[in-house]
Design an enzyme around this catalytic site. Structure first.
Site, PDB file in Angstrom:
ATOM      1  N   GLU A  82       0.823  -1.208   0.000  1.00  0.00           N
ATOM      2  CA  GLU A  82       0.000   0.000   0.000  1.00  0.00           C
ATOM      3  C   GLU A  82       0.861   1.264   0.000  1.00  0.00           C
ATOM      4  O   GLU A  82       1.800   1.389   0.784  1.00  0.00           O
ATOM      5  CB  GLU A  82      -0.906   0.027   1.233  1.00  0.00           C
ATOM      6  CG  GLU A  82      -1.827   1.239   1.280  1.00  0.00           C
ATOM      7  CD  GLU A  82      -2.700   1.287   2.519  1.00  0.00           C
ATOM      8  OE1 GLU A  82      -3.526   2.213   2.618  1.00  0.00           O
ATOM      9  OE2 GLU A  82      -2.546   0.407   3.392  1.00  0.00           O
ATOM     10  N   GLU A  91     -11.875   2.821   2.506  1.00  0.00           N
ATOM     11  CA  GLU A  91     -11.161   2.905   3.773  1.00  0.00           C
ATOM     12  C   GLU A  91     -11.274   4.355   4.240  1.00  0.00           C
ATOM     13  O   GLU A  91     -10.362   5.160   4.078  1.00  0.00           O
ATOM     14  CB  GLU A  91      -9.699   2.486   3.599  1.00  0.00           C
ATOM     15  CG  GLU A  91      -8.988   2.295   4.931  1.00  0.00           C
ATOM     16  CD  GLU A  91      -7.517   1.957   4.775  1.00  0.00           C
ATOM     17  OE1 GLU A  91      -7.028   1.077   5.491  1.00  0.00           O
ATOM     18  OE2 GLU A  91      -6.850   2.584   3.914  1.00  0.00           O
TER      19      GLU A  91
END
Length: 261
Positions: A137, A235
């Site tokens: 990520e 998210e």
């Protein structure tokens, strides 16, 4: 394309298992962070499909002194991922403690690059062995994660390219990318062959699409035009009501539903 929602950030007034139930009942897959200490049987009993989870608990991908800790803790978490049916395990360029760099570094070096690519390739081989994919990520260092080296999207993409393993992909977080780099549509187009999953939140505030400056409808159209059929996960915090936030997320990516035959 599938839509997922991070259970750590919505319905925060509810117990964790109840959050998962609410997300599942709304028709979304579920993302979780650290699965340690969670009631796995209760999570499974919700019937939810789990999209991703954190895939390590110690060490830094780019530090030769602690890269083996990444591997050790990643392998230890694989049984949990398999029990929950998680196919994507998320790693970061360096170790985080409560979202902050465990050992802040503000300058990247050649050895960091080499170690990061090598460790990511090792994770790819580990993932292939167990049928999971490790996703690196990107993070922003301006606001949320100062001191994380090689965290920008262009750096994490380069590491994934260098690792060159189908079980080592990119978790492309567009909230972090907007803060650090912008140019999101060109970014998703260039990263498309290496993306394992995409995460979204708006800027500023890290809340659901439609609460900030990112035109997620345009991003969704670009993804659809490019042929992306993977998962997009929200998210993000709910600005107000979590159910409203989930509806806004679905609406931002409704182009996919509209184009179904």
């Amino acid at each position: 394309m599938r839509l997922a929602v991070c259970a750590e950030m919505v319905f925060t007034d509810l117990p964790f298992v109840e959050r998962v139930k609410r997300i599942h009942e709304a028709g979304f897959d579920v993302e979780i962070w650290d699965a340690r200490g969670k009631d796995l049987q209760a999570l499974k009993a919700t019937g939810a499909a789990f999209s991703s989870m954190t895939g390590y608990s110690a060490g830094s991908l780019v530090d030769p002194d602690t890269a083996d800790d990444v591997m050790r803790t990643a392998e230890a978490l694989i049984p949990t991922a398999l029990e929950l049916g998680v196919s994507r395990m998320v790693v970061h360029p360096a170790e985080l403690v409560d979202g902050r760099a465990a050992r802040p570094v503000y300058r990247s070096t050649g050895p960091m690059w080499a170690t990061g690519a090598r460790t990511l390739e090792r994770l790819g081989r580990l993932g292939e062995k167990h049928g999971v994919t490790f996703c690196l990520e990107n993070l922003n260092t301006i606001l949320d994660h100062p001191g994380i080296p090689l965290a920008r999207a262009k750096d994490t993409l380069a590491l994934v390219e260098a690792a060159a393993h189908p079980h080592a992909r990119m978790m492309l977080d567009l909230y972090h990318a907007q803060l650090g780099e912008g140019n999101l549509i060109e970014l998703v187009r260039s990263a498309l062959p290496y993306i394992g999953e995409i995460q979204v939140a708006d800027v500023p505030g890290r809340c659901e699409p439609g609460t900030g400056e990112i035109n997620y409808e345009a991003v969704a159209r670009a993804l659809a035009d490019a042929g992306y059929e993977g998962t997009v996960g929200m998210e993000a915090w709910a600005k107000d009501d979590s159910s409203v936030a989930l509806d806004a997320f679905r609406a931002a990516f409704s182009i996919y539903a509209e184009e179904k035959p």
